[in-house]
Design an enzyme around this catalytic site. Sequence first.
Site, PDB file in Angstrom:
ATOM      1  NE  ARG A 117     -52.467  29.248  14.750  1.00 18.05           N
ATOM      2  CZ  ARG A 117     -52.396  29.173  15.945  1.00 18.05           C
ATOM      3  NH1 ARG A 117     -51.420  28.604  16.496  1.00 18.05           N
ATOM      4  NH2 ARG A 117     -53.297  29.579  16.984  1.00 18.05           N
ATOM      5  CE  LYS A 182     -46.161  21.695  12.527  1.00 21.72           C
ATOM      6  NZ  LYS A 182     -46.008  23.233  12.575  1.00 21.72           N
ATOM      7  NE  ARG A 317     -45.755  26.391  22.555  1.00 23.80           N
ATOM      8  CZ  ARG A 317     -44.746  27.197  22.745  1.00 23.80           C
ATOM      9  NH1 ARG A 317     -44.012  27.005  23.745  1.00 23.80           N
ATOM     10  NH2 ARG A 317     -44.630  28.213  22.023  1.00 23.80           N
TER      11      ARG A 317
END
Length: 320
Positions: A117, A182, A317
């Site tokens: 992204r 992630k 976040r």
Amino acid sequence: MKEHSVKLTLLKTLSDGAFHSGESLGAQLGMTRAAISKHIQGIQEWGVDVFRVQGKGYQLAQPLHMLDEALIQAQVSNPVELHPIIGSTNQYLLDNVDTLTSGTVCLAEYQANGRGRRGRHWVSPFGANLYFSMYWRLDAGIAAAMGLSLVVGVAIVEALEKMGLEGVKLKWPNDLYYQDRKLAGILVELSGQAGAAAHLVIGMGMNLIMQDRESNIDQPWSSLSQVIGQDHVDRNQLAVAFIQALDQALRDYELYGMQDFVGRWNRLDNFIDRKVRLIMGDNEITGIERGIDAHGGVLLEMDDGIKSFIGGEISLRKGE
């Protein structure tokens, strides 16, 4: 692809995990040991660990289980293309939307220019992860594509759950997480004109057996091997499961929109009921994350109530 044929042949030979001498590899390919050494260096530049032991030859640090296009194609109805080496699976499909059948899948062993992204580079070592993209023609047009990355995320996590893998969560709007790190990223790119069908390219890169040496990744990351507790991941069966799940999810989305996915997303939301920071350019908002709404916006509870946020440059976040 022709310029990579020697390296791919070498990898196929080395994929059994055994030692192979430079002499035997050279005899197989009709070239000198020096030429073999040069090609091995090229393989290492793809992120593959190859050891050389004097008197024994070359050996991969771990066996390599390569993708099999025929095996995958036999189990899915979508057209499947496997490109061992490619710039970007997303870009390949974007460049060919005029000739593709909706549902076409592009898989790769290695992406030279993988992207995430906002143009971020996606680290893509050869054979270590799963990189694939799907082209989808959305007749309802570009406006109907809002929230599509959320639908894709739900489909992928639910496919993992069907395989018995628990604990993978979703981070709004386009990431898969495991233990607050992630695991995978989703990138939806689209083209088309107002009033016409939208051409969607849905890409996903998932870390499968990433090594600690991938220190140039700029955020905490996890691998599927950590989820399952072993290094061997059947990448072919994983690809089949993801293709089937994504195809069905996109068909459901065309029929029913987001309504069926809100509850499914909220069940898997990694940050639901947790303090988060929402970064929008130079601005930052803090609040308690309360899942998503029917439009795919992320809900934040703040002092003045619950508000929905949606937009291309918003970053979520974990709160301090």
